[in-house]
Write an enzyme that holds these catalytic residues in place. Structure first.
Site, PDB file in Angstrom:
ATOM      1  N   ARG A 160       0.822  -1.215   0.000  1.00 50.52           N
ATOM      2  CA  ARG A 160       0.000   0.000   0.000  1.00 50.52           C
ATOM      3  C   ARG A 160       0.857   1.268   0.000  1.00 50.52           C
ATOM      4  O   ARG A 160       0.506   2.273   0.613  1.00 50.52           O
ATOM      5  CB  ARG A 160      -0.968   0.017   1.190  1.00 50.52           C
ATOM      6  N   SER A 239     -11.364  -0.213   2.986  1.00 53.27           N
ATOM      7  CA  SER A 239     -10.609  -0.467   4.217  1.00 53.27           C
ATOM      8  C   SER A 239     -10.040   0.852   4.740  1.00 53.27           C
ATOM      9  O   SER A 239      -9.241   1.503   4.058  1.00 53.27           O
ATOM     10  CB  SER A 239      -9.477  -1.460   3.954  1.00 53.27           C
ATOM     11  N   GLU A 343      -5.594   4.362   5.911  1.00 56.06           N
ATOM     12  CA  GLU A 343      -5.225   4.205   4.500  1.00 56.06           C
ATOM     13  C   GLU A 343      -5.643   5.409   3.667  1.00 56.06           C
ATOM     14  O   GLU A 343      -4.885   5.864   2.817  1.00 56.06           O
ATOM     15  CB  GLU A 343      -5.833   2.920   3.932  1.00 56.06           C
TER      16      GLU A 343
END
Length: 351
Positions: A160, A239, A343
């Protein structure tokens, strides 16, 4: 190039949250993107880049500067080589590659947002990451004042993360190029156990790419991860927290906390994450810390379908969302000594 003033930004995000931008520019060509970036820099105006808005948390006060919405279009297949303009809808692009009988991104179906955002986050799901198929990224380098082409090995991809995320004020992604696979209509080897189980096959097997895509879409929809305006569980950024990556010492301390809290027979998820590193599950941590599906009593709550998604139930503010995120983050840390990291990118606010 369209220009609006005091323009609402909430409708451009999947959270449907945030105040207005002083100025909103919509660019439909690479030249327009570059011109808008240069104009903001010459004027000394703060600049916010918006693609699909699926990874943004914008403050209630909005953005005092120029918001640049990238709405470029372009889908070009040359054999197994794919080039996408930054503004292309990612989920639609995945569908078109599957229709063409190509493999490599079929398990990334249903992920909201634009193609240009995928290398920034190194988007991944169900055993695939875009870094496995991206060959190069064409971007405008604000520092050099020119368009550059970065091969995969110069993109700094990790979980990520990427060079583009590390230097958010330097690169503006214009185009992304991928090398896909012609496997006779079959998918890439399945890596994710949940996907393989849903298909009744073993990890490493191939299935028709279209079936793999449909299965992933069904799995995502069951977790509220496919956009649906009528379903508030999808008014989210997917998420909200990344899966924590722990050193061996941190992981040992974490296991002791788990045993103290939940008993000696409880084993949290653990996955190799590089030399001396272990990745565990943010969803597991959130649930075991007491934040179950549907948690919350206000206008921002945890999804009723997935503990990793924080959602706007229709009348939330960004501060409502952040209050919930802080409660979850602090509760997990108190329970297990692990700090969750958001995130989505925050604009004008922070946890």
């Amino acid at each position: 190039m369209q220009e609006l003033h005091d323009a609402p930004l909430a409708p451009l995000t999947t959270f449907r949250l945030g105040g207005p931008a002083t100025r909103l520019v919509t660019a439909t060509t690479d030249d327009e993107v570059i011109a808008a970036v240069r104009a903001a820099e010459e004027a000394g105006t703060p600049l916010l880049i918006i693609g699909g808005g699926s990874n943004l948390v914008i403050g209630d006060k909005g953005f005092d500067g120029t918001a640049l919405r990238i709405a470029t279009r372009g889908f070009a297949l040359d054999g197994t080589d794919l080039t996408l303009a930054a503004g292309e809808n990612w989920s639609d692009a995945v569908a078109r590659t599957v229709e063409a009988g190509l493999a490599g991104v079929e398990c990334l179906a249903g992920i909201p947002g634009s193609a240009g955002a995928t290398p920034i986050q190194n988007v991944g799901a169900y055993g695939q990451e875009v870094s496995a198929t991206i060959t190069e990224v064409v971007a405008y380098d604000r520092r050099a004042g020119e368009t550059v082409t970065l091969p995969n090995e110069e993109c700094g991809f990790s979980y990520r993360h990427s060079r583009f995320k590390q230097h958010p004020d330097r690169f503006v992604v214009l185009r992304v190029r991928f090398a896909l696979e012609d496997a006779g209509g079959l998918s890439a080897p399945l890596k994710y156990p949940e996907t393989a189980r849903a298909l009744g096959v073993e990890a490493g097997d191939r299935v028709p790419a279209a079936i793999a895509r449909e299965t992933v879409l069904a799995l995502r929809a069951g977790k509220g991860m496919v956009l649906d305006p009528a379903d508030h569980d999808t008014w989210s950024a997917g998420s909200f927290f990344t899966n924590p990556i722990l050193t061996e010492a941190e992981h040992d301390a974490f296991l002791r906390r788990v045993q103290d809290r939940l008993g000696p027979d409880v084993a949290p998820p653990a996955f190799p994450a590089g030399e001396g590193l272990v990745k565990t599950s943010a969803a597991w941590l959130i649930d075991r810390a007491g934040f179950t599906k549907g948690y919350g009593s206000g206008p921002a709550r945890i999804s009723t379908k997935h503990t990793l998604a924080l959602t706007n139930r229709g009348k939330a503010t960004t501060e409502d969302l952040l209050a919930l995120a802080r409660e979850v983050r602090d509760g997990v840390h108190a329970a297990f000594g692990v700090t969750l990291v958001n995130e989505p990118v925050t604009v004008g606010v922070s946890l």
